[in-house]
Design a protein around this motif. Structure first.
Motif, PDB file in Angstrom:
ATOM      1  N   VAL A 118     -10.673 -20.067 -53.951  1.00 25.79           N
ATOM      2  CA  VAL A 118      -9.622 -20.738 -53.184  1.00 25.79           C
ATOM      3  C   VAL A 118      -8.441 -19.802 -52.956  1.00 25.79           C
ATOM      4  O   VAL A 118      -7.912 -19.706 -51.846  1.00 25.79           O
ATOM      5  N   ILE A 119      -8.020 -19.090 -53.979  1.00 24.18           N
ATOM      6  CA  ILE A 119      -6.868 -18.203 -53.844  1.00 24.18           C
ATOM      7  C   ILE A 119      -7.164 -17.069 -52.867  1.00 24.18           C
ATOM      8  O   ILE A 119      -6.369 -16.767 -51.979  1.00 24.18           O
ATOM      9  N   VAL A 120      -8.319 -16.430 -53.007  1.00 28.13           N
ATOM     10  CA  VAL A 120      -8.665 -15.311 -52.121  1.00 28.13           C
ATOM     11  C   VAL A 120      -8.821 -15.796 -50.679  1.00 28.13           C
ATOM     12  O   VAL A 120      -8.319 -15.162 -49.744  1.00 28.13           O
ATOM     13  N   ALA A 121      -9.489 -16.922 -50.488  1.00 27.84           N
ATOM     14  CA  ALA A 121      -9.661 -17.447 -49.128  1.00 27.84           C
ATOM     15  C   ALA A 121      -8.322 -17.855 -48.522  1.00 27.84           C
ATOM     16  O   ALA A 121      -8.068 -17.603 -47.341  1.00 27.84           O
ATOM     17  N   ALA A 122      -7.441 -18.459 -49.307  1.00 26.63           N
ATOM     18  CA  ALA A 122      -6.136 -18.885 -48.785  1.00 26.63           C
ATOM     19  C   ALA A 122      -5.266 -17.694 -48.405  1.00 26.63           C
ATOM     20  O   ALA A 122      -4.632 -17.688 -47.347  1.00 26.63           O
ATOM     21  N   VAL A 123      -5.238 -16.676 -49.245  1.00 30.75           N
ATOM     22  CA  VAL A 123      -4.441 -15.489 -48.933  1.00 30.75           C
ATOM     23  C   VAL A 123      -5.030 -14.779 -47.714  1.00 30.75           C
ATOM     24  O   VAL A 123      -4.292 -14.357 -46.811  1.00 30.75           O
ATOM     25  N   GLY A 124      -6.341 -14.668 -47.655  1.00 31.35           N
ATOM     26  CA  GLY A 124      -6.984 -14.055 -46.491  1.00 31.35           C
ATOM     27  C   GLY A 124      -6.724 -14.844 -45.224  1.00 31.35           C
ATOM     28  O   GLY A 124      -6.431 -14.276 -44.172  1.00 31.35           O
ATOM     29  N   LEU A 125      -6.799 -16.152 -45.320  1.00 27.71           N
ATOM     30  CA  LEU A 125      -6.531 -17.001 -44.169  1.00 27.71           C
ATOM     31  C   LEU A 125      -5.097 -16.849 -43.700  1.00 27.71           C
ATOM     32  O   LEU A 125      -4.827 -16.728 -42.503  1.00 27.71           O
ATOM     33  N   LEU A 126      -4.167 -16.812 -44.619  1.00 29.57           N
ATOM     34  CA  LEU A 126      -2.752 -16.681 -44.274  1.00 29.57           C
ATOM     35  C   LEU A 126      -2.477 -15.351 -43.588  1.00 29.57           C
ATOM     36  O   LEU A 126      -1.874 -15.305 -42.508  1.00 29.57           O
ATOM     37  N   ILE A 127      -2.934 -14.267 -44.175  1.00 31.19           N
ATOM     38  CA  ILE A 127      -2.689 -12.942 -43.591  1.00 31.19           C
ATOM     39  C   ILE A 127      -3.408 -12.804 -42.246  1.00 31.19           C
ATOM     40  O   ILE A 127      -2.830 -12.344 -41.266  1.00 31.19           O
ATOM     41  N   GLY A 128      -4.647 -13.220 -42.194  1.00 33.95           N
ATOM     42  CA  GLY A 128      -5.401 -13.121 -40.951  1.00 33.95           C
ATOM     43  C   GLY A 128      -4.842 -13.987 -39.848  1.00 33.95           C
ATOM     44  O   GLY A 128      -4.833 -13.592 -38.676  1.00 33.95           O
ATOM     45  N   ALA A 129      -4.355 -15.169 -40.200  1.00 35.37           N
ATOM     46  CA  ALA A 129      -3.780 -16.052 -39.188  1.00 35.37           C
ATOM     47  C   ALA A 129      -2.503 -15.471 -38.608  1.00 35.37           C
ATOM     48  O   ALA A 129      -2.281 -15.513 -37.394  1.00 35.37           O
ATOM     49  N   ILE A 130      -1.662 -14.908 -39.461  1.00 37.01           N
ATOM     50  CA  ILE A 130      -0.409 -14.324 -38.976  1.00 37.01           C
ATOM     51  C   ILE A 130      -0.689 -13.131 -38.067  1.00 37.01           C
ATOM     52  O   ILE A 130      -0.169 -13.033 -36.958  1.00 37.01           O
ATOM     53  N   VAL A 131      -1.514 -12.227 -38.541  1.00 39.94           N
ATOM     54  CA  VAL A 131      -1.823 -11.040 -37.735  1.00 39.94           C
ATOM     55  C   VAL A 131      -2.610 -11.442 -36.487  1.00 39.94           C
ATOM     56  O   VAL A 131      -2.373 -10.909 -35.397  1.00 39.94           O
ATOM     57  N   GLY A 132      -3.519 -12.392 -36.619  1.00 38.14           N
ATOM     58  CA  GLY A 132      -4.315 -12.838 -35.477  1.00 38.14           C
ATOM     59  C   GLY A 132      -3.482 -13.461 -34.377  1.00 38.14           C
ATOM     60  O   GLY A 132      -3.737 -13.222 -33.186  1.00 38.14           O
ATOM     61  N   THR A 133      -2.477 -14.256 -34.732  1.00 38.39           N
ATOM     62  CA  THR A 133      -1.625 -14.843 -33.701  1.00 38.39           C
ATOM     63  C   THR A 133      -0.864 -13.760 -32.947  1.00 38.39           C
ATOM     64  O   THR A 133      -0.747 -13.801 -31.722  1.00 38.39           O
ATOM     65  N   ALA A 134      -0.355 -12.781 -33.688  1.00 34.98           N
ATOM     66  CA  ALA A 134       0.389 -11.703 -33.035  1.00 34.98           C
ATOM     67  C   ALA A 134      -0.526 -10.865 -32.144  1.00 34.98           C
ATOM     68  O   ALA A 134      -0.160 -10.506 -31.019  1.00 34.98           O
ATOM     69  N   VAL A 135      -1.715 -10.558 -32.623  1.00 34.79           N
ATOM     70  CA  VAL A 135      -2.663  -9.770 -31.825  1.00 34.79           C
ATOM     71  C   VAL A 135      -3.094 -10.555 -30.586  1.00 34.79           C
ATOM     72  O   VAL A 135      -3.147 -10.008 -29.477  1.00 34.79           O
ATOM     73  N   GLY A 136      -3.381 -11.837 -30.758  1.00 39.42           N
ATOM     74  CA  GLY A 136      -3.792 -12.656 -29.612  1.00 39.42           C
ATOM     75  C   GLY A 136      -2.724 -12.745 -28.543  1.00 39.42           C
ATOM     76  O   GLY A 136      -3.008 -12.618 -27.347  1.00 39.42           O
ATOM     77  N   ALA A 137      -1.481 -12.950 -28.965  1.00 37.02           N
ATOM     78  CA  ALA A 137      -0.387 -13.023 -27.991  1.00 37.02           C
ATOM     79  C   ALA A 137      -0.161 -11.676 -27.316  1.00 37.02           C
ATOM     80  O   ALA A 137       0.081 -11.606 -26.108  1.00 37.02           O
ATOM     81  N   THR A 138      -0.260 -10.599 -28.065  1.00 43.93           N
ATOM     82  CA  THR A 138      -0.039  -9.271 -27.497  1.00 43.93           C
ATOM     83  C   THR A 138      -1.155  -8.888 -26.528  1.00 43.93           C
ATOM     84  O   THR A 138      -0.894  -8.329 -25.459  1.00 43.93           O
ATOM     85  N   ILE A 139      -2.390  -9.188 -26.886  1.00 47.14           N
ATOM     86  CA  ILE A 139      -3.509  -8.894 -25.972  1.00 47.14           C
ATOM     87  C   ILE A 139      -3.368  -9.695 -24.682  1.00 47.14           C
ATOM     88  O   ILE A 139      -3.603  -9.183 -23.594  1.00 47.14           O
ATOM     89  N   THR A 140      -2.949 -10.946 -24.814  1.00 49.30           N
ATOM     90  CA  THR A 140      -2.743 -11.764 -23.618  1.00 49.30           C
ATOM     91  C   THR A 140      -1.648 -11.172 -22.742  1.00 49.30           C
ATOM     92  O   THR A 140      -1.771 -11.160 -21.512  1.00 49.30           O
ATOM     93  N   GLN A 141      -0.595 -10.676 -23.372  1.00 43.86           N
ATOM     94  CA  GLN A 141       0.468 -10.018 -22.604  1.00 43.86           C
ATOM     95  C   GLN A 141      -0.096  -8.813 -21.847  1.00 43.86           C
ATOM     96  O   GLN A 141       0.272  -8.570 -20.710  1.00 43.86           O
ATOM     97  N   ARG A 142      -0.940  -8.046 -22.494  1.00 43.70           N
ATOM     98  CA  ARG A 142      -1.533  -6.871 -21.844  1.00 43.70           C
ATOM     99  C   ARG A 142      -2.419  -7.290 -20.665  1.00 43.70           C
ATOM    100  O   ARG A 142      -2.438  -6.636 -19.632  1.00 43.70           O
TER     101      ARG A 142
END
Length: 172
Positions: free
Chosen positions: A65-89
């Motif tokens: 649970v701890i590893v999945a939650a931390v991975g989900l949190l980090i991946g979600a934050i970076v993923g939102t930024a990458v998704g928005a930036t790619i869309t901008q491009r």
């Protein structure tokens, strides 16, 4: 149709496209990083899954649970930024990944914090302390995660639009 109205519609569509890109990035990044964290725990973590002396089902569950939650949190934050930036491009606008990432982190903290606070206030009104604690776990944690995800996606969209350069005008 007049030029102002067309420009307003185009800017609205750009924002909607950034929202879609941000949410897609949140989903892909969150799932991939949670799965990667779980896989790394399985491969290189303590032998909680074996049959040896270290096997403990409670630790197995807690570590997962701890590893999945931390991975989900980090991946979600970076993923939102990458998704928005790619869309901008794709929209041929120039923006910074770092402002989108800052917006995502800020949105996560604000959205998740507000949802956790509201859930804590609602659950604190319970007559029994055990019911209040269980209610917070059952309702507060998912509400905080959902509020954080929505806030992160919104923050990434706002951050990616912050100081973004407009698309280049076609040369005639």
């Amino acid at each position: 149709m007049n030029h102002r109205r067309e420009a307003g519609i185009r800017s609205t569509l750009r924002v909607l496209a950034r929202i879609v890109g941000s949410v897609a990035g949140l989903l892909v990044g969150g799932v991939l990083s949670a799965a990667l964290g779980w896989l790394l725990l399985r491969l290189f973590g303590p032998d909680y899954w074996g049959s040896g002396n270290d096997y403990d089902p409670d630790m197995q569950f807690l570590a997962s649970v701890i590893v999945a939650a931390v991975g989900l949190l980090i991946g979600a934050i970076v993923g939102t930024a990458v998704g928005a930036t790619i869309t901008q491009r794709i929209l041929k606008q120039r923006s910074s990944f770092w402002t989108a990432l800052l917006g995502a982190v800020t949105g996560l903290l604000v959205g998740g914090g507000l949802a956790f606070a509201i859930a804590a206030v609602v659950c604190a009104g319970a007559d029994n302390e055990d019911v209040a604690n269980l209610g917070f776990i059952v309702y507060g944690v998912p509400a905080g995660l959902l509020g954080g995800a929505i806030g992160a996606a919104g923050g990434a969209v706002i951050g990616s639009g912050w100081k973004a350069k407009p698309p280049a005008e076609p040369q005639s």
